[in-house]
Motif scaffolding. Sequence first.
Motif, PDB file in Angstrom:
ATOM      1  N   PHE A  81       0.950  -1.380  -0.192  1.00 43.72           N
ATOM      2  CA  PHE A  81      -0.602   0.545   0.113  1.00 43.72           C
ATOM      3  C   PHE A  81       0.885   1.217   0.093  1.00 43.72           C
ATOM      4  N   ARG A  82       2.028   0.838  -0.076  1.00 49.72           N
ATOM      5  CA  ARG A  82       3.202   2.533  -0.129  1.00 49.72           C
ATOM      6  C   ARG A  82       3.465   2.473  -1.213  1.00 49.72           C
ATOM      7  N   ASN A  83       3.951   1.480  -1.670  1.00 49.87           N
ATOM      8  CA  ASN A  83       4.562   1.444  -3.559  1.00 49.87           C
ATOM      9  C   ASN A  83       4.030   2.197  -4.411  1.00 49.87           C
ATOM     10  N   GLN A  84       4.606   2.723  -5.476  1.00 47.87           N
ATOM     11  CA  GLN A  84       4.005   3.898  -5.976  1.00 47.87           C
ATOM     12  C   GLN A  84       3.354   3.306  -7.038  1.00 47.87           C
ATOM     13  N   ILE A  85       4.351   2.056  -7.575  1.00 51.67           N
ATOM     14  CA  ILE A  85       3.705   1.388  -8.793  1.00 51.67           C
ATOM     15  C   ILE A  85       2.441   1.030  -8.629  1.00 51.67           C
ATOM     16  N   ILE A  86       2.006   0.550  -7.005  1.00 50.90           N
ATOM     17  CA  ILE A  86       0.357   0.499  -6.888  1.00 50.90           C
ATOM     18  C   ILE A  86      -0.469   0.983  -6.952  1.00 50.90           C
ATOM     19  N   THR A  87      -0.022   2.583  -6.653  1.00 44.00           N
ATOM     20  CA  THR A  87      -0.265   3.668  -6.280  1.00 44.00           C
ATOM     21  C   THR A  87      -1.118   4.317  -7.309  1.00 44.00           C
ATOM     22  N   ASP A  88      -0.454   4.078  -8.803  1.00 45.40           N
ATOM     23  CA  ASP A  88      -0.992   4.639  -9.207  1.00 45.40           C
ATOM     24  C   ASP A  88      -1.112   4.007 -10.698  1.00 45.40           C
ATOM     25  N   ASN A  89      -0.798   2.757 -10.799  1.00 47.91           N
ATOM     26  CA  ASN A  89      -1.625   1.621 -11.334  1.00 47.91           C
ATOM     27  C   ASN A  89      -2.979   0.533 -11.077  1.00 47.91           C
ATOM     28  N   ILE A  90      -2.576   0.309  -9.639  1.00 43.75           N
ATOM     29  CA  ILE A  90      -3.777  -0.665  -9.759  1.00 43.75           C
ATOM     30  C   ILE A  90      -4.063  -0.552  -7.755  1.00 43.75           C
ATOM     31  N   SER A  91      -4.725   0.820  -7.906  1.00 42.19           N
ATOM     32  CA  SER A  91      -4.618   2.005  -6.699  1.00 42.19           C
ATOM     33  C   SER A  91      -5.873   0.368  -5.308  1.00 42.19           C
ATOM     34  N   ILE A  92      -6.297  -0.166  -6.171  1.00 45.00           N
ATOM     35  CA  ILE A  92      -7.106  -0.880  -5.531  1.00 45.00           C
ATOM     36  C   ILE A  92      -6.465  -2.142  -4.302  1.00 45.00           C
ATOM     37  N   LEU A  93      -5.609  -2.368  -5.159  1.00 46.85           N
ATOM     38  CA  LEU A  93      -4.891  -3.480  -4.050  1.00 46.85           C
ATOM     39  C   LEU A  93      -4.689  -2.778  -3.147  1.00 46.85           C
ATOM     40  N   GLY A  94      -3.900  -1.632  -2.954  1.00 47.88           N
ATOM     41  CA  GLY A  94      -3.931  -1.049  -2.156  1.00 47.88           C
ATOM     42  C   GLY A  94      -4.350  -0.701  -1.254  1.00 47.88           C
ATOM     43  N   GLU A  95      -6.150  -0.156  -1.744  1.00 52.71           N
ATOM     44  CA  GLU A  95      -6.623  -0.416  -0.668  1.00 52.71           C
ATOM     45  C   GLU A  95      -6.960  -2.038   0.001  1.00 52.71           C
ATOM     46  N   ALA A  96      -6.740  -2.753  -0.599  1.00 57.18           N
ATOM     47  CA  ALA A  96      -7.414  -4.100   0.564  1.00 57.18           C
ATOM     48  C   ALA A  96      -6.014  -3.976   1.252  1.00 57.18           C
ATOM     49  N   ALA A  97      -5.020  -3.657   0.418  1.00 57.81           N
ATOM     50  CA  ALA A  97      -3.715  -4.322   1.791  1.00 57.81           C
ATOM     51  C   ALA A  97      -3.848  -3.276   2.919  1.00 57.81           C
ATOM     52  N   VAL A  98      -3.978  -2.359   2.728  1.00 60.61           N
ATOM     53  CA  VAL A  98      -4.562  -1.073   4.104  1.00 60.61           C
ATOM     54  C   VAL A  98      -5.464  -2.165   4.803  1.00 60.61           C
ATOM     55  N   SER A  99      -6.933  -2.538   4.129  1.00 61.68           N
ATOM     56  CA  SER A  99      -7.837  -3.125   5.199  1.00 61.68           C
ATOM     57  C   SER A  99      -7.256  -4.049   5.594  1.00 61.68           C
ATOM     58  N   MET A 100      -5.717  -4.782   5.773  1.00 63.60           N
ATOM     59  CA  MET A 100      -4.852  -6.279   6.577  1.00 63.60           C
ATOM     60  C   MET A 100      -4.644  -6.028   7.609  1.00 63.60           C
ATOM     61  N   GLY A 101      -5.438  -6.093   8.426  1.00 61.99           N
ATOM     62  CA  GLY A 101      -5.475  -6.578  10.188  1.00 61.99           C
ATOM     63  C   GLY A 101      -4.889  -5.239  10.705  1.00 61.99           C
ATOM     64  N   GLY A 102      -4.113  -4.684  11.449  1.00 63.89           N
ATOM     65  CA  GLY A 102      -3.249  -3.537  11.969  1.00 63.89           C
ATOM     66  C   GLY A 102      -1.969  -3.736  11.041  1.00 63.89           C
ATOM     67  N   PRO A 103      -0.879  -2.537  12.065  1.00 61.61           N
ATOM     68  CA  PRO A 103      -0.060  -1.601  11.135  1.00 61.61           C
ATOM     69  C   PRO A 103       0.777  -3.497  11.181  1.00 61.61           C
ATOM     70  N   GLN A 104       0.966  -3.909  12.721  1.00 62.38           N
ATOM     71  CA  GLN A 104       1.952  -4.748  13.156  1.00 62.38           C
ATOM     72  C   GLN A 104       1.867  -6.112  12.237  1.00 62.38           C
ATOM     73  N   VAL A 105       0.306  -6.237  12.069  1.00 65.85           N
ATOM     74  CA  VAL A 105       0.046  -7.777  10.977  1.00 65.85           C
ATOM     75  C   VAL A 105       0.778  -7.019   9.448  1.00 65.85           C
ATOM     76  N   ARG A 106      -0.141  -5.978   9.113  1.00 65.89           N
ATOM     77  CA  ARG A 106       0.872  -5.493   7.872  1.00 65.89           C
ATOM     78  C   ARG A 106       1.845  -5.638   7.539  1.00 65.89           C
ATOM     79  N   ASN A 107       2.644  -4.960   8.153  1.00 72.22           N
ATOM     80  CA  ASN A 107       4.480  -5.437   8.358  1.00 72.22           C
ATOM     81  C   ASN A 107       4.816  -6.889   8.446  1.00 72.22           C
ATOM     82  N   MET A 108       4.359  -7.676   9.186  1.00 69.85           N
ATOM     83  CA  MET A 108       4.572  -9.228   8.881  1.00 69.85           C
ATOM     84  C   MET A 108       4.585  -9.366   7.519  1.00 69.85           C
ATOM     85  N   ALA A 109       2.781  -9.566   7.412  1.00 69.10           N
ATOM     86  CA  ALA A 109       1.955 -10.754   6.353  1.00 69.10           C
ATOM     87  C   ALA A 109       2.380 -10.102   5.245  1.00 69.10           C
TER      88      ALA A 109
END
Length: 290
Positions: A81-109
Amino acid sequence: MFDIKGIVEPETLNEALDMLNKNTSLKIIAGGTDVLIRLHHRNIENVELISLRKIEGLDEIKILENKDIEIGAMTSFRKIFRNQIITDNISILGEAAVSMGGPQVRNMATIGGNICNGAVSADSASTLYALNAKLKLQNSNGERIIPINEFYLGPGKVDLKKDEILTKIIIEKKSYENTKGHYIKFSNRKAMDIAMIGVAVVLIEEDNKFKDLRIALGVAAPTPIRCIEAENYAKGIEINEENIESIAKETMKSTKARNSWRASKDFREHLIKVLTVRAIKEIINKGDVQ
């Protein structure tokens, strides 16, 4: 606390594939957010783990010369969700990524672990279905590339052989070019909860009509699904309130929602229709369509 027989940590992909070829009882661990929970609850015991953490290159996101996007299976949701390629081209995947658990989980998962877990509630799965993602699976003898919808076989079951590793997720140029999308996750709590329903919508608009519409759902059937009947119904029709409502009703032809302790079948179906309408309108109202 964890019933682990042993763990190996290969430093190259070839080394890891060789280890799996020689010992197919090895259990792959990526971020550990799924495997460690299963170990904690004694769903798996006396396990030998093979960690992919030290292998370089499995957490890269890049655009190839042909403009296809490659996402390494070990890429964390935080990185996605922090990657510019994702943001510029498939931002929907970034939206899904940021909805995944909390910050600790997103750092590891990792996205690969999320897919290979086979959970119908996986936040990345419905989005990747809507993006027509392909998966690169490798073993010591070679590789195969399959559409993601062929990978999910049933609840918690995926087409991953014991000697294989998921290495890349591929989004082809033709599947994301000129598209915009939106992902909505509905859960009992506002954060850090498993999805009750996940709705991913990708569309291309032309002359105020649906040139292409893809609707993918999580937790609406035994595996993530595409709403093919609704997508076919939408092709070429005008984008207006009445048609959007009709498209949402058409999604019911694809769903196999069920009663569970989390929600009733009727409530899930209500959510699917409401969230499909909301996702389509969110894209249009933001002026996101090309």
